[in-house]
Design a protein around this motif. Structure first.
Motif, PDB file in Angstrom:
ATOM      1  N   SER A   1      -8.712   5.014  -2.614  1.00  0.00           N
ATOM      2  CA  SER A   1      -7.882   3.820  -2.671  1.00  0.00           C
ATOM      3  C   SER A   1      -6.995   3.746  -1.435  1.00  0.00           C
ATOM      4  O   SER A   1      -6.462   4.766  -0.983  1.00  0.00           O
ATOM      5  CB  SER A   1      -7.002   3.848  -3.925  1.00  0.00           C
ATOM      6  OG  SER A   1      -6.053   2.795  -3.890  1.00  0.00           O
TER       7      SER A   1
ATOM      8  N   GLY B   1      -8.719   3.432  -8.490  1.00  0.00           N
ATOM      9  CA  GLY B   1      -7.321   3.626  -8.841  1.00  0.00           C
ATOM     10  C   GLY B   1      -6.651   2.495  -9.585  1.00  0.00           C
ATOM     11  O   GLY B   1      -5.437   2.543  -9.807  1.00  0.00           O
TER      12      GLY B   1
ATOM     13  N   TYR C   1      -7.713  -4.766  -0.515  1.00  0.00           N
ATOM     14  CA  TYR C   1      -8.625  -3.618  -0.474  1.00  0.00           C
ATOM     15  C   TYR C   1      -9.644  -3.682   0.663  1.00  0.00           C
ATOM     16  O   TYR C   1     -10.350  -2.698   0.902  1.00  0.00           O
ATOM     17  CB  TYR C   1      -9.374  -3.502  -1.807  1.00  0.00           C
ATOM     18  CG  TYR C   1      -8.517  -2.934  -2.909  1.00  0.00           C
ATOM     19  CD1 TYR C   1      -8.509  -1.570  -3.182  1.00  0.00           C
ATOM     20  CD2 TYR C   1      -7.701  -3.759  -3.669  1.00  0.00           C
ATOM     21  CE1 TYR C   1      -7.713  -1.044  -4.188  1.00  0.00           C
ATOM     22  CE2 TYR C   1      -6.900  -3.249  -4.677  1.00  0.00           C
ATOM     23  CZ  TYR C   1      -6.906  -1.885  -4.931  1.00  0.00           C
ATOM     24  OH  TYR C   1      -6.106  -1.369  -5.926  1.00  0.00           O
TER      25      TYR C   1
ATOM     26  N   LEU D   1     -12.498  -1.269  -8.615  1.00  0.00           N
ATOM     27  CA  LEU D   1     -11.863  -0.752  -7.405  1.00  0.00           C
ATOM     28  C   LEU D   1     -11.186   0.582  -7.719  1.00  0.00           C
ATOM     29  O   LEU D   1     -10.742   0.806  -8.851  1.00  0.00           O
ATOM     30  CB  LEU D   1     -10.834  -1.759  -6.885  1.00  0.00           C
ATOM     31  CG  LEU D   1     -11.421  -3.024  -6.253  1.00  0.00           C
ATOM     32  CD1 LEU D   1     -10.354  -4.101  -6.113  1.00  0.00           C
ATOM     33  CD2 LEU D   1     -12.044  -2.699  -4.889  1.00  0.00           C
TER      34      LEU D   1
ATOM     35  N   ARG E   1       0.817  -1.218   0.000  1.00  0.00           N
ATOM     36  CA  ARG E   1       0.000   0.000   0.000  1.00  0.00           C
ATOM     37  C   ARG E   1       0.851   1.268   0.000  1.00  0.00           C
ATOM     38  O   ARG E   1       0.384   2.328  -0.401  1.00  0.00           O
ATOM     39  CB  ARG E   1      -0.936  -0.012   1.209  1.00  0.00           C
ATOM     40  CG  ARG E   1      -2.078  -1.014   1.073  1.00  0.00           C
ATOM     41  CD  ARG E   1      -2.990  -1.000   2.279  1.00  0.00           C
ATOM     42  NE  ARG E   1      -4.184  -1.826   2.076  1.00  0.00           N
ATOM     43  CZ  ARG E   1      -5.144  -1.988   2.980  1.00  0.00           C
ATOM     44  NH1 ARG E   1      -5.041  -1.379   4.163  1.00  0.00           N
ATOM     45  NH2 ARG E   1      -6.195  -2.742   2.710  1.00  0.00           N
TER      46      ARG E   1
END
Length: 460
Positions: free
Chosen positions: A359, A389, A290, A387, A262
């Motif tokens: 995101s 991005g 996510y 989702l 991330r």
């Protein structure tokens, strides 16, 4: 005893084993005809497309394809002829979940020591060459005075290409130089080396079937990575080459790497080589990255309503799946008794995907596909591309028909098994035979980790 005789004896023995005394007395033409008729009858009685008002083409091909196949069957004189006749029929439905499983096959193919791939300009270029007169990159224009493009359209496209997915046609090119042992091969080809055209006589030789399949995959530019989470030149790859038996260590490593991913500047959700499997594995990957809520909201926004083809054969197969429960079986039996073509299982959307959600990744996230992405890989893309991005890069995916949940039946000759779907998605988020086209297309060449990493760092 020559190699060719041993191969054909092996075929004959396989047929005898499968068919008993009947096989020796039945010519290939008769076997092709009886199996074609069986294919027609099995699909007519059990496949949802045969009674699907939303797909009139399928119903037309049931009859038209059978008529054309019977004409082809008249000339069938070998195992390859038999198989080609049946494959033309099954391929004509444009349903990738209708496929033949051979129960007798040659252990060998033959090739001339090279094959070809098709470049972006449509040229057929030599690759994997072991022949001095045909170096890698040389253009092959024709063999026995027949253009390779004509050979591809005549010999391969009718049995392997779905016109609804036009970009997949070029992937057939390597198969032009891997032939069955009972197929008469071309004697020579016209080769262009450094602008000079020269004829080259071909020396065909046997190659084990599995080795031939591996070479075809290599000629297509396949570069399938192992499962794993790794950094290549500062670009992080989450590689999932299939969704079959996924090692648990992969998910463990992914969870341990989540925070690092991330924070990374570039992350690639790597689907190279992924032809599908169990879509739950793909959903699990995205949920780890996510969060279950974000993924669940997207999946819940889809309409999963299906119509099951109501037939005694399908019901008998489904009764083996005890998890469905007696009510499902009773309802389907009632549809059959009432003469209804379908039994519907309604599953409308239960959630709404939140638009514009942030995101959790601070850097860029890319979903990378090559031409192999199909089935559960496409299910993965259905969610990933919704989702926040996520940018699709690479090459266009394959595509799936809306008919799925397969069962199989053996054909009368015993030489083949037909597999086909029993249900049809009514409101799938991805239309019948719809594929995904990347926002940023791969510039060409082998998709190695290093090449992809260098390319990704240049993308905006």
């Amino acid at each position: 005893m020559s190699f060719h005789i041993r191969v054909f004896q092996g075929i004959a023995l396989s047929c005898c084993t499968l068919l008993g005394g009947y096989a020796m007395a039945t010519p290939w033409s008769d076997m092709a005809k009886q199996d074609l008729q069986a294919l027609h009858d099995i699909l007519s009685e059990n496949h949802p497309g045969a009674v699907d008002e939303e797909n009139t083409r399928f119903r037309r091909w049931l009859a038209d394809g059978l008529e054309a196949g019977m004409r082809d069957a008249e000339a069938a004189a070998s195992l390859s002829d038999y198989r080609t006749t049946l494959l033309k029929y099954t391929n004509g439905f444009r349903d990738n979940h209708i496929f033949l499983v051979p129960r007798a096959d040659m252990l060998y193919r033959r090739w001339p020591g090279f094959t070809v791939h098709q470049d972006s300009e449509g040229r057929f270029l030599a690759t994997l060459s072991e022949v001095q007169e045909v170096p890698d990159g040389a253009q092959i224009t024709r063999c026995d005075d027949v253009m390779l493009s004509v050979r591809l359209d005549r010999d391969l496209a009718p049995v392997s290409w779905n016109p609804d997915v036009p970009h997949r046609k070029g992937r057939l090119a390597p198969e032009l130089f891997f032939l069955g042992m009972d197929v008469e091969p071309p004697a020579s080809c016209e080769v262009v080396v450094d602008g000079v055209v020269q004829p080259v006589d071909l020396a065909w030789r046997p190659l084990p079937r599995e080795e031939a399949l591996e070479k075809i995959s290599l000629a297509r530019g396949a570069n399938t990575p192992p499962f794993g989470v790794r950094s290549v030149s500062g670009v992080w790859f989450v590689s999932m080459p299939h969704m079959g038996d996924v090692p648990e260590d992969f998910f463990t490593d992914l969870e341990a790497s989540r925070d690092r991913l991330r924070e990374a500047s570039h992350v690639v959700l790597d689907m190279r080589g992924n032809g599908g499997g169990n879509s739950q594995h793909g959903a699990r990957v995205l949920s780890i990255l996510y969060g279950e809520d974000a993924v669940g909201a997207i999946v819940g926004s889809f309409d999963w309503t299906v119509d099951w083809r109501a037939s005694p054969g399908n019901l008998a197969e489904l009764r083996k799946q005890t998890f469905r429960g007696e009510q499902f079986f009773d309802d389907m039996a009632a549809s059959i008794e009432a003469g209804r073509p379908f039994h519907r299982t309604s599953q409308p959307p239960t959630a709404t995907a939140e638009p514009g959600a942030a995101s959790p990744f601070s850097g860029k996230v890319f979903a990378l596909t090559d031409g192999a992405c199909a089935s559960a890989c496409l299910d993965f893309m259905d969610v990933a591309l919704r989702l926040p991005g996520v940018t699709h890069i690479g090459l266009p995916t394959s595509a799936d028909a809306v008919y799925i949940d397969n069962r199989s039946e053996r054909l009368p000759s015993g030489l083949s098994v037909i597999s086909f779907g029993m249900k049809v998605y009514r409101n799938r988020v991805r239309a019948n035979n719809e594929y995904y086209t990347p926002s940023l297309r791969w510039p060409g060449g082998l998709m190695t980790d290093e090449a992809v990493a260098a390319w990704v760092k240049e993308l905006n």
